[in-house]
Design an enzyme around this catalytic site. Sequence first.
Site: not given
Ligand code: SF4
Length: 353
Positions: A103, A344
Site C-alpha cells: 500500500e 497501514c
Molecule cells: S506499525 Fe509496526 S507492525 Fe505496523 S508496519 Fe509499522 S513497524 Fe510494522
Amino acid sequence: MQEARNLPNSGTDLTNLRSLTHGQLLATLSELGQPAFRAKQIESWIWEKGATSFDQMTNLPKNLRAQLAEQYTLGGVKQVAKQVSEDGSRKYLLQYEDGTTVECVGMPSGNKLAVCVSSQAGCAMGCAFCATGAAGLTRSLTSSEIYDQVMHVRNDFGERVTSVVLMGQGEPFNNYDASLEAMRKINSADGLGVGARHITVSTCGIIPAIKRFANEPEQYTLAISLHSAVQRTRNALMPGVRKFSLMHLYEVMGEYVDKTGRRPTYEYALIRGVNDTEDELGALCDFCRDNLAHVNIIKLNEVKGSRFQPSSDARAGEFVRRLANVGVEATIRQSRGQDIDAACGQLKQRLGR
Ligand code: SF4
C-alpha cells in the site's frame, strides 16, 4: 475502485532493467556496441519520466529499443485498487510482478503532495495497534519497488512530489540498504528531486541501524515510532523492539543529535486508556525534555474490530500543552483519509491480499 492497468512485459523470465546498477547498465550497453551516454538517457526515462515501455524512449535508436525489449522488462507496478478520500488523499494497493502487494498513499495539500510508501510487504514487528503487523512479513522490497510507489502516486496526481515518508508497511531499518538507495533516488536530481530534508524514514527504533543512519551524509529526517516512554507499555505495544530498551534508545538518540545536529521526530499515536494517562504523559515529557525533539501526536484511525480506541481531542491538546511547558514542540497530526482505509494495512486486509 479503479480498474487495474496491465503490467508492461509481466509474466516473462526477462530481467527487470530497473534492477541493474549504473555499472551493470553501462556494461550491457557496451556489449550492445552503444556509447556510455545511452545509460544516462535510459536512466532518465526510467527514473525521471517513469517510462513503462521501451517504445516511449524516443531518443534511443529503434534497433536498441528492440534489443532491450528482447532481453529486459521495465518492471513497474499494477494498480489493484484505489480509494479516494473526501479530503483528497488517495490510497493505492499496488502489485509487483511476483504478485506481492503493498500500500501507499498520496496526500495533497495546497500545492504540495506528500507520499507515504511501504518499505516491506507486510511487517515482522508485530505492533499491537497495526493491521499489517498482525499479518506478518511477506518480503522486503527492492529500492526500485519502493521508488515505483512514489512514481505511481506522482503519475496518478500528475503533480510534483514535494515530500516522501517511509512510514507505510514495513520497518525500513529491517530493509536498510534498499530503503536508503530508494531515498537517494527520490532525492537525486536524476530521479524525483525531492529535497533530503523532505524525505523522512520512520523506524520503531532499531538501535544499530540508527547508529548507522547517523553517519549518512544526507540531511534526511529521522522519525522514531515511540508510542510510549514507559517500558512496560512500549513492550506491549511494540514487541518487535522489546530487546532495545528505552534507556538505550534515549542514549543513542542523544548521540544521533550530537553527530548530525538534526532534530528527530517522535511519533506518538494516542490510544485511550493505554498511553494517554498522566503517568504516560509524565514519562513522555521526561524522555523529550532537554533534548532536540519534535513530537507528532497522532490521532489514531478507528480500525474495525480493534481493541484500541483513539483519545479525545482535548487529551491530545493537553499532551501538546504539557510538552510545550517542558520546552518540547509538539503538533497534532491531522489524520488524513478517515473515510477510507488509510491506516497501514487496512486496504490490503479488506481485500484479503
Ligand atoms: S506499525 Fe509496526 S507492525 Fe505496523 S508496519 Fe509499522 S513497524 Fe510494522
